[in-house]
Enzyme design. Structure first.
Site: not given
Length: 786
Positions: A30, A138, A25-28, A23, A45
């Site tokens: 995975v 978040d 996302g905007g910050m990390a 996966g 992550k």
């Protein structure tokens, strides 16, 4: 990120084995990893490198350590964190399931009870964390994991750790912490200090997404979405899902208050209010025998009081106005050159009235007959079955626009009310909504919360863009090749003036769908443009009925995705119950699925809003014929042909029906009329001559051959060629052209399966090739291959 995995794997080789990315996302990002010490799978992550570069490593790790102390059944715990070769990472248990985001991408909407359960469990986690002084910041579907029957919140404390450790450096880079679609107004405006109420707002957005199928605010960019969170009122859930109880609507509206002070103080309060609203909606009425007697007496007393009250006021109360007809503006008769703009303003006002819940009849096709009539208002009202008539006038001069309206009682012909309204051209949409609100008030219509919110939310428009859009609407309704091309030019002109004007994208999509449906262009040319324009319209305004309608027709028919198409059409109708075009198209969707009774009901509802609409009458006639209601079908098409003699759609339908009935002379005459357009005049003449010389079937076979030769130089609808061969009884040629239609994604092709018998396709129904066509189009009644 190309070099992250090797760096990470080397740095953590003694503790974790990196298996694969699962996966981002905007910050990390995975990764699925294996914890070597405990021999278990974990989610590892890694902060994005550009984000990690702005964050103080030591402070980040101190802040995240606070979150590691959280211990709650609905919180995914933190197992480990640290720095590896300059990369910041943290480790959480691996949940073998899916995220709420995954489920929503698959199912779009959830049953209300599921949405309530998930929200309650997340609220429990939030309340616990907030009491520990930790705000998530978040909350979004991607951070809610579904493990069995339990919702688990991931990434607690991460956003706070990033924010606290990033400080001013984070602000200077422009990197946002949070997800725009679910971000509270105070986060959207960059407020430094936020508390637990920001998570309550985000959870309200998540609940909205679960119920409606999309977040409450969308837009072409993150900045546009954040601006809508800060400014726009949230549309009630019942706008799209009418089954949502009003109490739940009120709870979500409060949870999503623009100011934190207007929301619930705690997540527990929010969950409690949501539970009480759901229970109140489901609570059955129970009473003991004694209470029933008391209730009966109370009801009797109330009935007597109501009766007395009615008797006292009946003499002075006018009969309620339930249904209106809006006559076209008088300017259409006096200034033909301004007809596109004047008619566009008229249509826009009708749309606003319909979306506000006013039961309104009106369109140029239905109302033009009354422009120069000598009929009285009472006679018009009686013919249309309405309680009142609205006379209208409009003007658009330079930077000023105006609308005048007069309400006339359809029974007494008394003028009940009249008023004029004007505005700056940039506020023309606000003008439509001001008039709508005034008319609703005069007929004593109680506006729903959704209608109130919509009428109150008005953004300025570029006058040049809106005027070009109105011109496009005017020409797109005519369905000729030249007029559709002109409409497309106007819609593109509107977008040149304002590239964010959602209605113009919806209009552009519909015009391209019409071009391919009428056989003017091949689907491979029209479909990508139509889908892209519809997607853009939805991204700009997710509450625009025309956008949902355009997307459903563009994507649903081209990909034969029946579930997607039904969702889109139902969404458009939910947003505007009096949207006749969407109901007419839904009736034919239902026809193709052989849901005949539902198709008839939708067709009748479309006609109730626009009783002389040629397209609606043609669609309804087809449903009549498929249900064996021949007299009603002939009557409907007779009305079409009185308005538009030799209408190609009506004559093509009649050619089919007369063929079924064995009335070949009439079938041939209508086939000839169907090819009356100048570009097909040669084919019409050949049909006429061949019929006289060679008979019915040979004339049709020759016409199929001629059209087939034309298809070598220009696009010709494969369905139309196949239909000629089918009437001629040429099985192989008919099937070959149907297969060409399948390869071309011919939008009319699904009609071959609309009914098993009778029909021109009856003689090939048992053919394996025919059944293979039905299966390829995912039609549910296709026979399984033996």
């Amino acid at each position: 990120m190309t070099d992250v995995v090797p760096r990470l794997a080397d740095a953590l080789a003694d503790r974790y084995t990196i298996e694969r990315q699962i996966g981002r996302g905007g910050m990390a990002t995975v990764y699925l990893a294996r914890d070597l010490k405990h021999d278990r799978p974990v989610a590892l992550k890694v902060l994005e490198p550009e984000l990690a570069a702005t964050v103080g490593h030591d402070r980040f790790l101190r802040e995240i350590a606070i979150a590691a102390k959280l211990n709650h059944p609905n919180i995914l715990g933190l197992l480990d964190s640290g720095e590896a070769d300059g990369l910041l990472f943290y480790v959480m248990p691996y949940v073998d399931g899916e995220s709420l985001g995954d489920r929503l991408r698959r199912e779009e909407q959830l049953p209300l009870e599921n949405a309530l359960r998930i929200t309650t469990e997340v609220a429990s986690a939030l309340h616990y964390a907030h009491e520990q002084g930790i705000v998530h910041r978040d909350i979004k579907p991607g951070n809610i994991l579904l493990s069995g029957d339990r919702a688990v919140v991931a990434d607690f404390g991460i956003a706070k750790a990033v924010t606290e450790a990033g400080g001013e450096a984070l602000t200077e880079t422009g990197l946002a912490v949070g997800t725009p679609a679910y971000m509270s107004p105070e986060q959207a405006t960059g407020r430094e200090r936020v508390d637990g109420r920001t998570d309550i707002y985000s959870l309200g957005c998540v609940f909205y997404h679960m119920v409606v199928g999309e977040p409450p605010f969308t837009g072409p960019s993150a900045q546009a979405v954040l601006a809508r969170h800060a400014i726009d009122p949230v549309s009630p859930l019942s706008t799209v899902r009418s089954t949502v109880p009003s109490g739940i609507d009120r709870v979500i509206t409060k949870a999503m208050g623009k100011s934190p002070a207007d929301r619930y103080r705690t997540a527990a309060e929010f969950a409690d209010a949501l539970g009480r609203a759901a229970a109140e909606a489901e609570r059955p009425v129970r009473a003991s025998a004694g209470r029933r007697i008391g209730l009966a007496l109370a009801v009797t007393a109330v009935v007597l009081l109501v009766a007395v009250g009615w008797w006292a006021t009946a003499q002075r109360s006018e009969p309620r106005i339930e249904r209106l007809a809006v006559l076209p503006p008088v300017e259409l008769a006096t200034d033909p050159e301004r007809a596109p703009v004047v008619q566009g303003m008229y249509d826009a006002l009708l749309t606003e009235l319909g979306q506000a819940g006013v039961r309104v009849i009106g369109s140029m096709q239905s109302m033009a007959r009354y422009q120069s009539t000598t009929m009285t208002a009472a006679e018009i009202a009686s013919e249309l079955g309405v309680d009142a008539i609205v006379e209208s006038s409009v003007f658009w001069a330079g930077d000023s626009v105006g609308i005048g309206v007069r309400l006339i009682d359809g029974r007494t012909e008394e003028s009940l009310w009249s008023q004029s309204y004007d505005a700056d051209a940039r506020n023309v949409v606000g003008l439509y909504r001001e008039v709508t609100r005034a008319i609703a008030g005069e007929i004593q219509l109680a506006l729903t919360p959704a209608a109130e919110a919509r009428l109150a939310a008005v953004a300025p428009v570029d006058p040049a863009a809106h005027e070009a859009y109105l011109q496009g609407r005017f020409y797109s309704g005519n369905l000729t090749a030249d007029d559709l091309e002109t409409a497309i030019d106007y819609f593109n002109l509107a977008l040149a003036h304002d590239s964010l004007y959602a209605p113009a994208y919806a209009g552009l999509s519909w015009a391209w769908v019409a071009k391919q449906q009428m056989g003017y262009v091949p689907p491979r040319e029209a479909t990508p443009i139509a889908i892209q324009a519809a997607e853009r319209a939805l991204a700009l305004d997710s509450l625009l009925p025309e956008a949902h309608h355009a997307y459903a027709t563009a994507k649903g028919w081209s990909e034969w995705d029946w579930a997607l198409q039904e969702r889109g059409l139902k969404r458009a109708i939910a947003l505007n119950p009096f949207y006749g075009d969407a109901r007419a198209d839904y009736s034919h969707y239902l026809l193709v699925l052989r849901r005949f009774d539902e198709a008839a009901a939708q067709g009748d509802t479309a006609l109730a809003s626009d009783p002389f609409n040629v397209r609606y009458l043609g669609f309804r006639a087809v449903v009549h014929f498929h249900m064996g209601e021949y007299d009603a079908g002939f009557a409907a098409l007779g009305r079409v042909l009185r308005v538009v003699p030799k209408n190609p759609v009506a004559t093509w339908i009649l050619a089919d029906v007369y063929h079924e009935l064995g009335r070949y002379d009439e079938a041939m005459q209508n086939a000839i009329d169907a090819f009356a357009a100048p570009s097909m005049a040669g084919l019409a003449d050949s049909l006429r001559n061949d019929f006289a010389a060679r008979g019915y079937r040979e004339a049709l076979r020759a016409a199929g051959d001629r059209l087939g030769r034309m298809a070598q130089a220009t696009f010709v609808s494969p369905y139309k060629v196949a239909s000629l061969y089918a009437r001629a009884g040429d099985r192989d040629s008919a099937l070959a052209w149907l297969e060409r239609g399948l390869a071309a994604r011919e939008p009319n092709l699904p009609y071959i399966g609309a009914t098993p018998s009778p029909g021109i396709w009856e003689f090939v129904h048992d053919e394996p090739r025919f059944q293979a066509l039905l299966r390829a189009m995912h039609l549910p009644y296709a026979m399984e291959q033996r």
